[in-house]
Design a protein around this motif. Sequence first.
Motif, PDB file in Angstrom:
ATOM      1  N   GLU A 286       8.421   0.219  -4.297  1.00  0.00           N
ATOM      2  CA  GLU A 286       8.020   1.396  -5.073  1.00  0.00           C
ATOM      3  C   GLU A 286       9.032   1.684  -6.186  1.00  0.00           C
ATOM      4  O   GLU A 286       8.666   2.044  -7.305  1.00  0.00           O
TER       5      GLU A 286
ATOM      6  N   GLU B 280       0.907   4.174  -2.830  1.00  0.00           N
ATOM      7  CA  GLU B 280       0.610   5.552  -2.433  1.00  0.00           C
ATOM      8  C   GLU B 280       1.734   6.488  -2.881  1.00  0.00           C
ATOM      9  O   GLU B 280       1.486   7.590  -3.379  1.00  0.00           O
ATOM     10  N   GLY B 281       2.984   6.013  -2.715  1.00  0.00           N
ATOM     11  CA  GLY B 281       4.129   6.815  -3.141  1.00  0.00           C
ATOM     12  C   GLY B 281       4.069   7.128  -4.633  1.00  0.00           C
ATOM     13  O   GLY B 281       4.329   8.255  -5.058  1.00  0.00           O
TER      14      GLY B 281
ATOM     15  N   PRO C  33       0.800  -1.236   0.000  1.00  0.00           N
ATOM     16  CA  PRO C  33       0.000   0.000   0.000  1.00  0.00           C
ATOM     17  C   PRO C  33       0.831   1.284   0.000  1.00  0.00           C
ATOM     18  O   PRO C  33       0.534   2.210  -0.756  1.00  0.00           O
ATOM     19  N   GLN C  34       1.886   1.342   0.822  1.00  0.00           N
ATOM     20  CA  GLN C  34       2.691   2.567   0.859  1.00  0.00           C
ATOM     21  C   GLN C  34       3.414   2.808  -0.459  1.00  0.00           C
ATOM     22  O   GLN C  34       3.676   3.936  -0.839  1.00  0.00           O
ATOM     23  N   ALA C  35       3.767   1.719  -1.131  1.00  0.00           N
ATOM     24  CA  ALA C  35       4.467   1.862  -2.407  1.00  0.00           C
ATOM     25  C   ALA C  35       3.514   2.423  -3.466  1.00  0.00           C
ATOM     26  O   ALA C  35       3.863   3.339  -4.206  1.00  0.00           O
TER      27      ALA C  35
END
Lengths: 210, 477
Positions: free
Chosen positions: B156, B45-46, B41-43
């Motif tokens: 990411e 989002e990035g 998820p953070q990737a």
Amino acid sequence: MDAFTQLNGLVAPLDRANVDTDQIIPKQYLKSIKRTGFGDYLFDAWRFLDQGTIGMTPNERQLNREFALNLPKYQGASILIARDNFGCGSSREHAVWALKEFGFRAVLAPSFADIFFGNCFKNGVLPIILPADVLDGFFERAASGLQLSIDLQAQTVTDGEQAHGFEIDSALKEKMLKGMDDIDLTLAEAQLIRDFEVGHRQRQPWLFRD
Amino acid sequence: MSSEPKTLYDKIWAAHEVGRRADGNSLLYIDLQLLHEVTSPQAFEGLQLADRPLWRVDANLATPDHNVPTSGRELGFAGITDEVALEQVVTLDKNCKAFGVQQFEILDPRQGIVHVVGPEQGATMPGMTVVCGDSHTSTHGAFAALAQGIGTSEVEHVMATQCLVQNKAKNFAVNVTGALTDGVTAKDLVLAIIGRLGTAEATGHTIEYRGEAIRQLSMEGRMTLCNMSIEAGARAGLVAVDDTTISYLHGRPFAPKGEQWNQAEDYWRTLVSDEEAVFDASITIDASAVAPQVSWGTSPEMVAGIDEQVPDPAEMSDAVQAESTGLALKYMDLSAHQKITDIAISRVFIGSCTNARIEDLRSAAAQIRGGKVSPNVTEALVVPGSGLVKAQAEAEGLAEQFTQAGFQWRSAGCSMCLGMNPDQLGEGEHCASTSNRNFEGRQGYGGRTHLVSPAMAAAAAIHGRFVDIRDDQQGEG
Ligand code: SF4
């Protein structure tokens, strides 16, 4: 990523050695799906007296008024000074995300844990290694509102009268000065990757499904 | 010099090195990125924040596995009661749709543990570079693919550039001579290897498993072996291509077809280490001397043969080793010199990316022999690695054998390999588990994990303690 060239800022002291990433951001906050929203929980067990859960704001919490970062005189600090082996423990990148979101752009310590050190450079936070005696001096003066000027190009930390030099890997320095994150750096070589890809597709066409 | 003899790792590396930077790091091209709900998820989002596209949509493949419950699967999202888990699974779904990434979603029969699903679909092919935000990506090395676990920033980075920035690792040869004996599996072999090597010996290396015993292993066995390379500290594990590899891949959905298959096969056959290739380090293990293994401690290197005893810290000359052994015995509530066959267990977990493929389930079911799960065992879970493995096991009648014997038959996911979903080990319970990590609290707070093969786990379920399945086969059980 934000460029880092110079920084003039107020110093906040964290007078402990071996601060690990679990202390920087406890694991109950890692369940988030975001890269943001960790600043409120930085040093959670020290900044607050109660147990927090993800989603709570600092206003709802019981502040530990004795903890340095909560003292009025350190509000707005952008430089953290710390002791040996800062950032040890788990590899969680959330630790750097939390520091940055809280407002720190530089951390000064006599030594850092490896992975944390690398993670800083992926996020535009400058970790600077300084001799312990230089940091001793900073710790003494922090209480009276120490302002420091960091010049990455010149590799100096200046405390008004005196400039202290520091060492940094030239590739990492370049990356920070240009404000490039790893992705930008690699994308600067995009043509090289595309050229490689053309040959790769010819050699192993079955690897491409489009 | 191209005439210089190369290891398999050297060859795959050379075929993917886009360039070398002044600082000594290389840009390594990545052919396949596997995604699951916890580390992506953070990737994603990035990427969105920076307004960057995926470099190559078709090089990504996703499935939820860590957080999905293994019962009530037909409910889909509604079956996930933990809100945080639900958000992660839903987010993966949204991201895959937004970016056009192929996903085997929660209700797809092809859903499963990402390291079981990739090979099963033929998505993992020889000579590939594979990454995933998960340390057990090493599993895919069974196909002579360079497969590595990476962190969120790197996930990411690969999404955005199709490359990893990396230093080349060193070459480590694990030579396995002879043949495994009856009742001894790839799991026992890899536990014995880690017991020999320790958990850090192979740090900074890529392991190549070589030798007669490796050639005799099925692809399932090779995946089990490579899966646990990370437990020996290695970045990746590899097995060279041979007929077993080729015939496993033939006809799989993602595998090349027709003329392209022939072209691929010709290339894949070159993916073996050159005869004269030099390795930076090596060990040799005699497969015929390996007994079924059981871990007694809190690190995968703390293992013993089923016919052995729990070690005595007082007999250890190394002070650090003695101390960690003492702490482990305390946590595990075991005493020095206790016979491994005297360890009672109350839970059984057959599953995980190490041992949840069809062959694993067959070998577990073969141990039942009309027996029933011991009354001392409160729960014995069988969790297939994918929906397709589940369907096949049901078609073969394995599922029925398990349920009739008192095992629980579940839907695919990581399950009790780690405590991130409802399947958790209780405090103080001893569990015979076919997973890969016996760390403190890994399967649930205060839980005590014993790593074993599927056959050993099934036999333990029937007997309520560990038994030597080699004796059992002679009818002395
Ligand atoms: S089964 Fe276990 S080791 Fe494998 S991916 Fe899932 S959690 Fe990780």
